[in-house]
Design an enzyme around this catalytic site. Structure first.
Site, PDB file in Angstrom:
ATOM      1  N   SER A   9       0.856  -1.190   0.000  1.00 58.18           N
ATOM      2  CA  SER A   9       0.000   0.000   0.000  1.00 58.18           C
ATOM      3  C   SER A   9       0.886   1.232   0.000  1.00 58.18           C
ATOM      4  O   SER A   9       2.111   1.129   0.055  1.00 58.18           O
ATOM      5  CB  SER A   9      -0.897   0.018   1.238  1.00 58.18           C
ATOM      6  OG  SER A   9      -0.118   0.280   2.385  1.00 58.18           O
ATOM      7  N   ALA A  10       0.241   2.380  -0.010  1.00 56.96           N
ATOM      8  CA  ALA A  10       0.957   3.631   0.240  1.00 56.96           C
ATOM      9  C   ALA A  10       1.265   3.680   1.739  1.00 56.96           C
ATOM     10  O   ALA A  10       0.849   2.806   2.501  1.00 56.96           O
ATOM     11  CB  ALA A  10       0.091   4.823  -0.181  1.00 56.96           C
ATOM     12  N   ALA A  13      -1.237   2.947   5.773  1.00 54.46           N
ATOM     13  CA  ALA A  13      -2.475   2.201   5.501  1.00 54.46           C
ATOM     14  C   ALA A  13      -2.747   1.138   6.557  1.00 54.46           C
ATOM     15  O   ALA A  13      -3.811   0.537   6.559  1.00 54.46           O
ATOM     16  CB  ALA A  13      -2.408   1.554   4.121  1.00 54.46           C
ATOM     17  N   GLY A  14      -1.776   0.879   7.431  1.00 57.04           N
ATOM     18  CA  GLY A  14      -1.983  -0.122   8.472  1.00 57.04           C
ATOM     19  C   GLY A  14      -1.297  -1.449   8.224  1.00 57.04           C
ATOM     20  O   GLY A  14      -1.701  -2.475   8.781  1.00 57.04           O
ATOM     21  N   SER A  16       1.752  -2.562   9.159  1.00 60.07           N
ATOM     22  CA  SER A  16       2.373  -3.121  10.370  1.00 60.07           C
ATOM     23  C   SER A  16       1.313  -3.611  11.351  1.00 60.07           C
ATOM     24  O   SER A  16       1.485  -4.649  11.995  1.00 60.07           O
ATOM     25  CB  SER A  16       3.288  -2.091  11.037  1.00 60.07           C
ATOM     26  OG  SER A  16       4.357  -1.756  10.179  1.00 60.07           O
ATOM     27  N   ASP A  87       8.276  -7.172   7.816  1.00 61.87           N
ATOM     28  CA  ASP A  87       7.800  -5.793   7.761  1.00 61.87           C
ATOM     29  C   ASP A  87       8.755  -4.971   6.901  1.00 61.87           C
ATOM     30  O   ASP A  87       9.928  -5.312   6.759  1.00 61.87           O
ATOM     31  CB  ASP A  87       7.727  -5.206   9.176  1.00 61.87           C
ATOM     32  CG  ASP A  87       6.851  -3.964   9.257  1.00 61.87           C
ATOM     33  OD1 ASP A  87       5.875  -3.863   8.475  1.00 61.87           O
ATOM     34  OD2 ASP A  87       7.125  -3.100  10.103  1.00 61.87           O
ATOM     35  N   GLU A  88       8.253  -3.895   6.322  1.00 64.43           N
ATOM     36  CA  GLU A  88       9.060  -2.979   5.494  1.00 64.43           C
ATOM     37  C   GLU A  88       9.780  -3.750   4.381  1.00 64.43           C
ATOM     38  O   GLU A  88      10.977  -3.575   4.127  1.00 64.43           O
ATOM     39  CB  GLU A  88      10.054  -2.192   6.351  1.00 64.43           C
ATOM     40  CG  GLU A  88       9.420  -1.398   7.484  1.00 64.43           C
ATOM     41  CD  GLU A  88       8.521  -0.255   7.029  1.00 64.43           C
ATOM     42  OE1 GLU A  88       8.547   0.110   5.835  1.00 64.43           O
ATOM     43  OE2 GLU A  88       7.783   0.274   7.882  1.00 64.43           O
ATOM     44  N   GLN A  90       9.843  -3.500   1.300  1.00 64.33           N
ATOM     45  CA  GLN A  90      10.433  -2.747   0.195  1.00 64.33           C
ATOM     46  C   GLN A  90      11.946  -2.652   0.326  1.00 64.33           C
ATOM     47  O   GLN A  90      12.649  -2.459  -0.656  1.00 64.33           O
ATOM     48  CB  GLN A  90       9.815  -1.347   0.082  1.00 64.33           C
ATOM     49  CG  GLN A  90      10.139  -0.391   1.207  1.00 64.33           C
ATOM     50  CD  GLN A  90       9.168  -0.464   2.371  1.00 64.33           C
ATOM     51  OE1 GLN A  90       8.357  -1.378   2.456  1.00 64.33           O
ATOM     52  NE2 GLN A  90       9.240   0.504   3.265  1.00 64.33           N
ATOM     53  N   HIS A 185      -2.827  14.028  -7.114  1.00 63.30           N
ATOM     54  CA  HIS A 185      -2.267  15.013  -6.186  1.00 63.30           C
ATOM     55  C   HIS A 185      -0.766  14.818  -5.980  1.00 63.30           C
ATOM     56  O   HIS A 185      -0.045  15.786  -5.717  1.00 63.30           O
ATOM     57  CB  HIS A 185      -3.049  15.011  -4.868  1.00 63.30           C
ATOM     58  CG  HIS A 185      -4.379  15.657  -5.020  1.00 63.30           C
ATOM     59  ND1 HIS A 185      -5.559  14.964  -4.966  1.00 63.30           N
ATOM     60  CD2 HIS A 185      -4.709  16.955  -5.292  1.00 63.30           C
ATOM     61  CE1 HIS A 185      -6.566  15.805  -5.175  1.00 63.30           C
ATOM     62  NE2 HIS A 185      -6.071  17.016  -5.383  1.00 63.30           N
TER      63      HIS A 185
END
Length: 193
Positions: A9-10, A13-14, A16, A87-88, A90, A185
């Protein structure tokens, strides 16, 4: 056969929070999980996964050089592992994603990775790119832009809230440094058409 999952997600977003809930669900059924997080993200402390809701857990910390399959297999020798939670994600290297896939394919251990797809400049993180290419299951978590549309981008901002249009791909930060927004945006903030 076990699977390799990528939940993306961006920012904010929750992810974790979801990871910590999955860990709780496994443990509630007397199953064992191994939580892992990159050493470079130490916002909650080294080797700790925390959500903005205030919940957190200790995790095994790793660097981009860590052989994740070897770490998991060594820990498995001490105690069976029913699921690996990253987690993380990326921040994984391409090689580490392939190592995680071998845990699912060869060792029959489900691996669930949570992370963001793209950096603040709209470029895919190497780990995320490989996960998007090879994961057995992709799950998009949704959050919203200030306009109410689905946020798909993460905008890096300075102390005054102005978009940072160039810089390092990795800059650790939370709500104070990043804003989730829709592509429209994000493009406006980045000066793109």
């Amino acid at each position: 056969m076990a699977s390799l999952y990528f939940t993306y997600s961006a920012m904010n977003a929750g992810k974790s929070t979801s990871l910590l809930q999955v860990a709780h669900n496994y443990e509630e059924r007397q199953q064992h999980v191994l939580l892992m997080t990159p050493a470079l993200d130490d916002r909650a402390g080294k080797g700790r996964i925390a959500s903005r809701l205030g919940i957190g857990r200790d995790a095994v910390s790793f660097t981009h050089r860590t052989d994740l399959a070897a770490v998991v297999r060594a820990r498995y020798m001490q105690q069976a592992i029913d699921c690996v939670l990253i987690d993380e994600a990326q921040f994984l290297s391409e090689e580490q994603v392939w190592q995680l896939s071998s845990l699912a394919d060869t060792d029959n251990i489900p691996v669930m990775c949570y992370g963001i797809r793209t950096d603040a400049f709209g470029n895919a993180f190497p780990g995320s790119a490989v996960l998007l290419a090879i994961a057995d299951k992709l799950v998009e978590m949704k959050t919203i832009c200030h306009c109410g549309r689905k946020a798909t981008m993460s905008l890096r901002v300075d102390e005054q809230g102005n978009a940072i249009r160039m810089g390092q791909q990795i800059a650790i930060g939370g709500n104070d440094r990043y804003v989730s927004c829709c592509r429209k945006h994000w493009k406006e903030a980045m000066g793109l058409r």
